[in-house]
Design an enzyme around this catalytic site. Structure first.
Site, mmCIF file in Angstrom:
data_model
loop_
_atom_site.group_PDB
_atom_site.id
_atom_site.type_symbol
_atom_site.label_atom_id
_atom_site.label_comp_id
_atom_site.label_asym_id
_atom_site.label_seq_id
_atom_site.Cartn_x
_atom_site.Cartn_y
_atom_site.Cartn_z
ATOM 1 N N ASP A 1 0.463 36.113 -7.224
ATOM 2 C CA ASP A 1 1.473 37.136 -6.902
ATOM 3 C C ASP A 1 2.654 36.530 -6.135
ATOM 4 O O ASP A 1 3.809 36.768 -6.489
ATOM 5 C CB ASP A 1 0.802 38.232 -6.073
ATOM 6 C CG ASP A 1 1.774 39.302 -5.604
ATOM 7 O OD1 ASP A 1 2.321 40.001 -6.474
ATOM 8 O OD2 ASP A 1 1.981 39.428 -4.393
ATOM 9 N N SER B 1 -0.456 45.913 -3.543
ATOM 10 C CA SER B 1 -1.829 45.394 -3.545
ATOM 11 C C SER B 1 -2.766 46.266 -2.710
ATOM 12 O O SER B 1 -3.960 46.332 -3.001
ATOM 13 C CB SER B 1 -1.858 43.955 -3.013
ATOM 14 O OG SER B 1 -1.193 43.111 -3.917
HETATM 15 ZN ZN LIG Z 1 3.034 41.282 -4.484
#
Ligand SMILES: [Zn+2]
Length: 368
Positions: A263, A102
């Site tokens: 996520d 990320s």
């Molecule tokens: Zn992740």
């Protein structure tokens, strides 16, 4: 005799025309190729359209199949995300081998520069200016909203610069000293320690929804100690509404809203929790689009930073068959993600873009 000559002349003329046509086709194809492939590197969005405000919503780890799974769960009704007028694909690789994290993906979208996994708007010993900082310099207001710690990689990459996403104290100090107008997300010890730096005559430091909702200041750092609920009054959608209310001004604004935990639950292969997070993010998208429709002069773009969990939806699957087994990985993947856009200038966004192009698109449409 004359007839034969004419035929010969026609034949020569035909050959010449065919040659000219061939050259034209080759040159056109080459030029098209050059310009087409250029889009992946540095797109010149062929639009003069300028928006006053830009709202970027990032679903962390949200692949296309994550959206399809949520729609299946929602009895087939289309998400607000997919209802946006324009869509396409986004390549997500970073400078590191394998899938991006990320930090590198948010850096690409915030700065237009690819970096290594773990870096926060930082490459080879240098800080890279972000779109949020540039919007601030141009006199616009800036807001950042996330559902996990505000010092985490995605929100951090828009306002901070660090060699590592794990340098939480360094990132917190930079968020505190930034001139950001609205900052909503989860609290931590590093941010709490900076209360006196953050709180000023014109900026409120609030902890908890009660203080946040009671604040009359347009400039606010509002942090939540436990979690941001997916339903009820104090959701990501309500924080998005509140951010928009505080950011609206005559010079315009840039707002980034992250659905951070799509996520998290994809890493742990918890599909029901992932769907709940995605639906909460989708509700925030709907508020952003509603605001843009009402106020005009605004561009809304929904993207993901990468896919997480190699999620696959079996053909002809029904809602009651949704299963954690649909995940085939506990990591990020290199799959392309999708973008969805609404508002000023979006018709000119190419069908396939790179994550660095997100920066170029925002810069061109918002800052010219
Ligand atoms: Zn992740």
């Amino acid at each position: 005799m004359k007839q034969v000559d004419l035929k010969k002349q026609n034949k020569i003329l035909t050959i010449v025309l065919v040659c000219i046509l061939s050259v034209t086709i080759v040159v056109s194809a080459t030029l098209f190729g050059v310009f087409y492939f250029d889009y992946g590197v540095d797109p010149e969005i062929p639009t003069e359209a300028k928006a006053h405000n830009f709202i970027l919503l990032i679903g962390d780890g949200m692949g296309y199949n994550h959206i399809k799974t949520a729609e299946l769960y929602n009895n087939g009704s289309m998400t607000n995300i997919r209802k946006l007028s324009v869509n396409g694909e986004v390549t997500t690789r970073s400078l590191s081998a394998g899938a991006t994290d990320s930090a590198a993906a948010a850096t690409a979208m915030a700065t237009g520069v690819k970096t290594y996994n773990g870096r926060i708007s930082y490459l080879n010993g240098k800080s890279i200016p972000t779109i949020a900082e540039q919007a601030k310099s141009a006199g616009k207001k800036v807001g950042i909203v996330a559902t996990k710690a505000i010092t985490d990689a995605t929100p951090a990459a828009f306002l901070a610069h660090s060699k590592s996403r794990n340098n939480t104290a360094e990132i917190a100090a930079q968020l505190a000293s930034s001139d950001v107008d609205v900052l909503f997300g989860l609290n931590n010890a590093e941010m709490t320690a900076l209360k006196s730096t953050i709180q000023s005559d014109n900026r409120d430091f609030c902890v908890g929804f009660e203080e946040i909702n009671a604040s009359a200041s347009d400039k606010i750092v509002g942090l939540i100690d436990d979690e941001i609920p997916n339903i009820g009054r104090n959701t990501l959608a309500s924080l998005t509404d509140l951010a928009l209310e505080k950011l609206e001004n005559e010079n315009g604004f840039f707002l980034m809203v992250e659905g951070s935990k799509i996520d998290s639950y994809s890493h742990t292969n918890e599909i029901q929790n992932m769907i709940d997070e995605l639906n909460a993010f989708d509700a925030a998208v709907s508020r952003a689009v509603a605001w843009a429709r009402k106020n005009g002069n605004t561009t809304v773009m929904v993207v993901a930073d990468h896919e997480t969990g190699k999620l696959k939806v079996p053909a002809d699957a029904t809602a009651d068959q949704i299963s954690n087994e649909w995940f085939h990985s506990s990591s990020h993947t290199t799959q392309n993600v999708h973008y969805f856009a609404y508002g000023v200038g979006v018709d000119s966004i190419p069908a396939l873009i790179d994550n660095t192009d997100v920066y170029d698109i925002i810069k061109q449409i918002l800052l010219g």
